[in-house]
Design a protein around this motif. Structure first.
Motif, PDB file in Angstrom:
ATOM      1  N   THR A   1      -6.035  -1.700   6.033  1.00  0.00           N
ATOM      2  CA  THR A   1      -5.052  -0.771   6.863  1.00  0.00           C
ATOM      3  C   THR A   1      -3.875  -1.745   7.075  1.00  0.00           C
ATOM      4  O   THR A   1      -2.977  -0.838   7.886  1.00  0.00           O
ATOM      5  CB  THR A   1      -6.072  -0.360   8.096  1.00  0.00           C
ATOM      6  N   SER A   2      -3.626  -2.686   6.376  1.00  0.00           N
ATOM      7  CA  SER A   2      -2.347  -3.780   7.055  1.00  0.00           C
ATOM      8  C   SER A   2      -2.409  -4.799   6.895  1.00  0.00           C
ATOM      9  O   SER A   2      -3.211  -5.301   5.932  1.00  0.00           O
ATOM     10  CB  SER A   2      -1.919  -3.262   8.310  1.00  0.00           C
TER      11      SER A   2
ATOM     12  N   ILE B   1       0.533   2.254   2.933  1.00  0.00           N
ATOM     13  CA  ILE B   1      -0.461   0.933   4.113  1.00  0.00           C
ATOM     14  C   ILE B   1       1.071   0.103   4.207  1.00  0.00           C
ATOM     15  O   ILE B   1       1.601  -0.023   3.490  1.00  0.00           O
ATOM     16  CB  ILE B   1      -1.272   0.129   3.190  1.00  0.00           C
TER      17      ILE B   1
END
Length: 375
Positions: A150-151, A242
């Motif tokens: 997600t990051s 992302i």
């Protein structure tokens, strides 16, 4: 050039401090490389290295004219790379260079096109992403250990007052915190998660004139000119959607505190400094509830090259030449990393997000084998 051979004849260009680890590894560790010669701007430096390692000392012109030399490994400061690479490619030699390939993506791309036209291989450092730590992280991500990514968050520091006194090339073009240092973090990131789509950044130099704090320098305690960037704070969006941050502060201390996290829906990966080949990769499993405190796990998938393995890039490239496949630390990757940095600088100047114009393929994972040492 005879690509049917299992051993690649290599010459090293540049005999500075970093040449020792390259020469030691390429001579004594990587058995597909045969280092036969070295050269330097000052011939006496080349003679010292040649005597130490039992190889020939010569001029660059002699290396270029020697048909037995298949590959040159360039370890000189970044401002010299473009001319040296072009000269080697023009006479039919494969090239691997220390980072960065050149001073800009535009000139690096021109060299990539020349290599393709000449049917030659062109590679560039850093090759640390080929080491055990980042290959472990890649396998964990590919296996879905942390679920959907997600990051990411990358943060590091340096002390340029000390380091610029120690290494004068940091004061040359290409020696700034983006081009000389963030190249490790960006290469690692792209090797793990893929190419960058767009960036926003603040790039600045807090002190164009600094006081040299390196005690062994002849100019210790005196002002030194530092014209390059000392800080970068950026947001990067990848092509796969992302997004995350990259922040490097060159106005701190010499004890680099590398913070490299990749966040997923099933857990978090805590990585090591991408300036190194090894170190622990820690998996933090997701909590089931507020009372759940899962134990962090050190991952080990048995990958090789956890120690300082500089020279792995040229060795892997030699294998790629013999196997007729693309090398992993390739020109396309190096050009894209440079392009991202160029666009960070552009973003800072414009005060806006900018689109990165290049792309690259995510490098294939390394095989988990150990090449036998020669001695």
């Amino acid at each position: 050039m005879n690509t049917g051979r299992k051993i690649m004849n290599v010459a090293v260009v540049g005999c500075g401090a970093i040449s020792d680890i390259y020469l030691e590894n390429m001579i004594y560790r990587f058995d597909n490389l045969n280092v036969i010669a070295c050269c330097a701007n000052h011939l006496e430096h080349a003679k010292e290295k040649a005597e130490k390692y039992g190889i020939l000392a010569c001029t660059y012109e002699e290396i270029l004219a020697d048909p037995s030399i298949d590959m040159v490994v360039i370890l000189t400061p970044a401002p010299t790379h473009e001319v040296l690479i072009r000269q080697a490619l023009e006479v039919g030699k494969h090239v691997y260079t220390e980072k960065t390939m050149t001073l800009s993506a535009k000139t690096a791309n021109a060299l990539q096109e020349l290599a393709l036209a000449q049917n030659l291989f062109l590679g560039s450092a850093p090759d640390t992403f080929l080491g055990a730590a980042l290959q472990t992280a890649k396998k964990a991500i590919d296996n879905g250990l942390i679920g959907e990514v997600t990051s990411f968050d990358i943060c590091a520091n340096r002390d340029l007052d000390y380091l610029a006194g120690l290494s004068q090339f940091l004061c040359m073009p290409g020696g700034g915190i983006c081009y000389d240092y963030s190249v490790y973090h960006l290469t690692a990131l792209i090797s793990l998660l893929g190419p960058v789509d767009s960036v926003s950044a603040i790039v600045r130099n807090l002190a164009p004139e600094r006081i040299n704090t390196f005690p062994d320098s002849p100019t210790y305690g005196k002002p030194i000119s530092y014209p390059n960037e000392s800080q970068v704070f950026s947001i990067l969006k990848l092509e796969n959607g992302i997004a995350g941050t990259l922040s490097i502060n060159g106005d701190s201390t010499i004890q680099d505190q590398a913070h490299f996290m990749i966040y997923g829906k099933k857990g978090i990966l805590k990585l090591t400094d991408p300036n190194t080949f090894g170190g622990n990769v820690i998996y933090l499993p997701a909590q089931k509830d507020f009372e759940d405190h899962p134990t962090p796990q050190i991952l080990n998938y048995g990958f090789s090259y956890g120690e300082n393995s500089r020279g792995l890039g040229p060795s892997e490239m030699a294998d790629a030449i013999f196997e007729k496949r693309e090398n992993r630390a390739n020109a396309e990757l190096a050009v894209h990393v440079l392009d991202v940095i160029d666009h960070m600088v552009e973003s800072s100047e414009k005060g806006a997000f900018v689109q990165v114009t290049s792309t690259c393929k995510r490098p294939e994972p390394m095989p988990s084998y150990v090449r036998r040492n020669l001695f």
